[in-house]
Design a protein around this motif. Structure first.
Motif, PDB file in Angstrom:
ATOM      1  N   TYR A 107      34.672  31.490  43.427  1.00 29.01           N
ATOM      2  CA  TYR A 107      35.566  32.597  43.107  1.00 29.01           C
ATOM      3  C   TYR A 107      36.817  32.094  42.383  1.00 29.01           C
ATOM      4  O   TYR A 107      37.308  32.744  41.453  1.00 29.01           O
ATOM      5  CB  TYR A 107      35.950  33.338  44.386  1.00 29.01           C
ATOM      6  N   SER A 108      37.314  30.925  42.774  1.00 30.81           N
ATOM      7  CA  SER A 108      38.514  30.365  42.147  1.00 30.81           C
ATOM      8  C   SER A 108      38.273  30.050  40.674  1.00 30.81           C
ATOM      9  O   SER A 108      39.185  30.164  39.852  1.00 30.81           O
ATOM     10  CB  SER A 108      38.950  29.093  42.872  1.00 30.81           C
ATOM     11  N   THR A 111      36.566  31.749  38.593  1.00 31.53           N
ATOM     12  CA  THR A 111      36.561  32.952  37.754  1.00 31.53           C
ATOM     13  C   THR A 111      37.960  33.321  37.276  1.00 31.53           C
ATOM     14  O   THR A 111      38.098  34.071  36.317  1.00 31.53           O
ATOM     15  CB  THR A 111      35.965  34.159  38.504  1.00 31.53           C
ATOM     16  N   GLY A 112      38.981  32.842  37.947  1.00 32.81           N
ATOM     17  CA  GLY A 112      40.351  33.124  37.524  1.00 32.81           C
ATOM     18  C   GLY A 112      40.736  34.582  37.663  1.00 32.81           C
ATOM     19  O   GLY A 112      41.593  35.068  36.948  1.00 32.81           O
ATOM     20  N   GLY A 113      40.096  35.308  38.559  1.00 35.19           N
ATOM     21  CA  GLY A 113      40.427  36.718  38.765  1.00 35.19           C
ATOM     22  C   GLY A 113      39.944  37.631  37.651  1.00 35.19           C
ATOM     23  O   GLY A 113      40.433  38.747  37.518  1.00 35.19           O
ATOM     24  N   GLN A 114      38.974  37.190  36.847  1.00 35.78           N
ATOM     25  CA  GLN A 114      38.488  37.990  35.735  1.00 35.78           C
ATOM     26  C   GLN A 114      37.653  39.188  36.172  1.00 35.78           C
ATOM     27  O   GLN A 114      37.566  40.162  35.465  1.00 35.78           O
ATOM     28  CB  GLN A 114      37.634  37.123  34.798  1.00 35.78           C
ATOM     29  N   ARG A 115      37.027  39.073  37.313  1.00 33.93           N
ATOM     30  CA  ARG A 115      36.141  40.150  37.768  1.00 33.93           C
ATOM     31  C   ARG A 115      36.365  40.358  39.263  1.00 33.93           C
ATOM     32  O   ARG A 115      35.589  39.910  40.086  1.00 33.93           O
ATOM     33  CB  ARG A 115      34.692  39.766  37.475  1.00 33.93           C
ATOM     34  N   ASP A 116      37.426  41.070  39.603  1.00 30.46           N
ATOM     35  CA  ASP A 116      37.807  41.281  40.998  1.00 30.46           C
ATOM     36  C   ASP A 116      37.228  42.564  41.563  1.00 30.46           C
ATOM     37  O   ASP A 116      37.915  43.347  42.219  1.00 30.46           O
ATOM     38  CB  ASP A 116      39.335  41.299  41.128  1.00 30.46           C
TER      39      ASP A 116
END
Length: 195
Positions: free
Chosen positions: A125-126, A128-133
């Motif tokens: 999850y880290s 992804t950088g918050g791209q798909r939350d």
């Protein structure tokens, strides 16, 4: 209803199975159920349905957002999937242990799997950088379904469909005639030059 996948077939066999000789349209439907109803009607009237093909056109992808993706949900999901994997591995090891079945080894494997799963999920999850939350489900669907048959059966198929729904058959025939007329019309060359 029975459908057989083409996965076990080679590309040439799958192509041959999913093609017709000189296909002609028997009608276009807004839903798969509508196309299926026509094929079922034709089957009930002893039409050679092995020479029919339902083609979905104008594909669109639907994605339904089902929820928010947070660090807590990621950790919980990783913990649960890791625990299940740990339980499976622990049970296999315990069944084949020569000293006897030991619940403590199973429990330790479940705990190790849960911790490993939570760490693995959090690291993934880290990246992804918050791209798909968010979580979602996707499906590709067609907007139109066309029933095709081989040219030698087209007239009989259209006659049977006309008996099934005369109004729809008349509308389909009018649309076919309009399409044929636009194909046969010579392209306009613009206004004639004046002298």
């Amino acid at each position: 209803m029975s459908t057989q996948p083409t996965r076990g077939l080679g590309p040439a066999a799958a192509q041959q199975l999913l093609s017709l000789d000189y296909p002609m349209s028997l009608g276009v439907h807004d839903t798969y159920a509508g196309a299926q109803k026509v094929v079922d009607y034709l089957s009930d009237h002893e039409f050679p349905v092995e020479d029919l093909l339902i083609v979905g056109t104008d594909l669109k992808q639907l994605e339904r957002v089902t929820g928010r993706l947070t660090r807590g949900r990621i950790l919980l999901g990783g913990l649960l999937s890791g625990a299940w994997l740990g339980l499976l591995i622990g049970m296999i090891f315990a069944l084949f242990d020569t000293s006897g079945f030991a619940w403590t080894s199973v429990l330790m494997t479940v705990i190790f799997g849960a911790v490993f799963g939570a760490i693995w999920a959090f690291v993934g999850y880290s990246f992804t950088g918050g791209q798909r939350d968010f979580t979602s489900v996707m499906q590709v669907v067609a907007t139109k379904y066309e029933v095709l048959t081989e040219h030698k059966h087209a007239a009989r198929g259209r006659d049977l469909i006309a008996q099934m729904d005369p109004m729809a058959a008349a509308q389909a025939e009018a649309a076919r005639m309009r399409e044929a007329a636009t194909r046969q019309a010579p392209p306009s060359e613009g206004p004639a030059p004046t002298s």
